[in-house]
Structure formats: C-alpha cells, structure tokens
Design a protein around this motif. Sequence first.
Motif, PDB file in Angstrom:
ATOM      1  N   ILE A  10     -10.207  11.649  -4.449  1.00 36.82           N
ATOM      2  CA  ILE A  10      -9.698  13.031  -4.680  1.00 36.82           C
ATOM      3  C   ILE A  10      -8.559  13.283  -3.706  1.00 36.82           C
ATOM      4  O   ILE A  10      -7.541  14.093  -4.002  1.00 36.82           O
ATOM      5  CB  ILE A  10     -10.665  13.948  -4.862  1.00 36.82           C
ATOM      6  N   ASN A  11      -8.773  12.744  -2.683  1.00 36.62           N
ATOM      7  CA  ASN A  11      -7.574  12.959  -1.310  1.00 36.62           C
ATOM      8  C   ASN A  11      -6.534  11.593  -1.416  1.00 36.62           C
ATOM      9  O   ASN A  11      -5.509  11.895  -0.666  1.00 36.62           O
ATOM     10  CB  ASN A  11      -8.306  12.601  -0.182  1.00 36.62           C
ATOM     11  N   GLY A  12      -6.473  11.000  -2.411  1.00 40.15           N
ATOM     12  CA  GLY A  12      -5.736   9.903  -2.387  1.00 40.15           C
ATOM     13  C   GLY A  12      -5.903   8.592  -1.710  1.00 40.15           C
ATOM     14  O   GLY A  12      -5.006   7.638  -1.627  1.00 40.15           O
ATOM     15  N   GLY A  44       1.317  -2.324   6.996  1.00 41.99           N
ATOM     16  CA  GLY A  44       1.407  -1.581   8.023  1.00 41.99           C
ATOM     17  C   GLY A  44       0.912  -0.268   7.838  1.00 41.99           C
ATOM     18  O   GLY A  44       1.100   0.676   9.146  1.00 41.99           O
ATOM     19  N   LEU A  45       0.454   0.218   6.898  1.00 38.80           N
ATOM     20  CA  LEU A  45      -0.160   1.725   6.940  1.00 38.80           C
ATOM     21  C   LEU A  45      -1.630   1.245   7.349  1.00 38.80           C
ATOM     22  O   LEU A  45      -2.486   0.633   7.006  1.00 38.80           O
ATOM     23  CB  LEU A  45      -0.258   2.091   5.230  1.00 38.80           C
ATOM     24  N   TYR A  46      -2.150   2.304   8.194  1.00 36.09           N
ATOM     25  CA  TYR A  46      -3.525   2.157   8.598  1.00 36.09           C
ATOM     26  C   TYR A  46      -4.299   2.738   7.757  1.00 36.09           C
ATOM     27  O   TYR A  46      -5.604   2.327   7.588  1.00 36.09           O
ATOM     28  CB  TYR A  46      -3.822   2.987  10.104  1.00 36.09           C
ATOM     29  N   ARG A  47      -3.954   4.067   7.006  1.00 34.83           N
ATOM     30  CA  ARG A  47      -4.768   4.434   6.030  1.00 34.83           C
ATOM     31  C   ARG A  47      -3.979   4.861   4.806  1.00 34.83           C
ATOM     32  O   ARG A  47      -3.467   6.110   4.759  1.00 34.83           O
ATOM     33  CB  ARG A  47      -5.756   5.738   6.696  1.00 34.83           C
ATOM     34  N   ALA A  48      -3.813   4.031   4.278  1.00 35.71           N
ATOM     35  CA  ALA A  48      -3.073   4.124   2.955  1.00 35.71           C
ATOM     36  C   ALA A  48      -3.369   5.369   2.337  1.00 35.71           C
ATOM     37  O   ALA A  48      -4.561   5.595   1.768  1.00 35.71           O
ATOM     38  CB  ALA A  48      -2.885   3.045   1.924  1.00 35.71           C
ATOM     39  N   LYS A  49      -2.325   6.080   1.361  1.00 35.32           N
ATOM     40  CA  LYS A  49      -2.749   7.367   0.908  1.00 35.32           C
ATOM     41  C   LYS A  49      -1.706   7.470  -0.396  1.00 35.32           C
ATOM     42  O   LYS A  49      -0.428   7.460  -0.101  1.00 35.32           O
ATOM     43  CB  LYS A  49      -2.685   8.729   1.727  1.00 35.32           C
ATOM     44  N   TRP A  50      -2.112   7.479  -1.664  1.00 33.70           N
ATOM     45  CA  TRP A  50      -1.246   7.716  -2.759  1.00 33.70           C
ATOM     46  C   TRP A  50      -1.004   9.176  -2.874  1.00 33.70           C
ATOM     47  O   TRP A  50      -1.733  10.105  -3.325  1.00 33.70           O
ATOM     48  CB  TRP A  50      -1.804   7.341  -3.908  1.00 33.70           C
ATOM     49  N   VAL A  56       1.867   6.531   1.183  1.00 34.50           N
ATOM     50  CA  VAL A  56       2.149   6.875   2.477  1.00 34.50           C
ATOM     51  C   VAL A  56       1.082   6.876   3.346  1.00 34.50           C
ATOM     52  O   VAL A  56      -0.040   6.491   3.060  1.00 34.50           O
ATOM     53  CB  VAL A  56       2.793   8.421   2.228  1.00 34.50           C
ATOM     54  N   GLU A  57       1.725   6.999   4.731  1.00 36.69           N
ATOM     55  CA  GLU A  57       0.636   6.988   5.809  1.00 36.69           C
ATOM     56  C   GLU A  57      -0.419   8.450   5.615  1.00 36.69           C
ATOM     57  O   GLU A  57       0.062   9.356   5.807  1.00 36.69           O
ATOM     58  CB  GLU A  57       1.367   6.836   7.110  1.00 36.69           C
TER      59      GLU A  57
END
Length: 103
Positions: A10-12, A44-50, A56-57
């Motif tokens: 739910i947080n992406g 390169g994203l440490y914690r990918a978020k949609w 995005v990071e």
Amino acid sequence: MLKQVYEIDINGHIAEIYVAEFDESGNPVEELAKDKIVKDPPHGLYRAKWNGTEWVEGETLEERAERESQLLLESLKPSPSQIADAELEIKILTTLTELGVIQ
C-alpha cells in the motif's frame, strides 16, 4: 516470453517479485492486478517505491542515516586476519618483555 512483475504494497514498496508470461507484443497473457508493476525499477535505488507512474527512491532520511551508520561500523571492524595479526604481535611483545629484550 517471461518477465518479472513487481507486486507493491500500500506504500508503493516492492512486496513480492513474480514472473509472468507475456506475448510477442509485450502484453501480459493474463490480466495483471493493479498492484502489479511490469516496469523494472532502475538500478541504484536502495528502496524502490512506485509513485503511481515511475519508480523513485523510497528510503527515508532516517533509513539512509541508519544504513550509512551500519556501513561505517562494519568498515571499522577489524578483519579476522587483522585480529590474528594483532594477537600474534601481542604474544611476541609479551615474550620479548618476559625475556628482558624490551621493557
């Protein structure tokens, strides 16, 4: 053809990674749920978020500070070979002191 599909929470953030079948045109053979993303997150994203349109990071400033402090702590820990070398040096110095070679 098979391709990775990302299920987001739910947080992406990525909850699970699946493999789905796609036709020659790049369309999924079976309909994908809304929480399934086909686009791969960039490297390169440490914690990918949609965010609804792109990856995005998703790492917060607090999470980044914690990760960086853990990396720093790990870099300061001596390796097993460094510990063994230090123990050997202590034994040599102790022996030389006991023999009166050094004070």
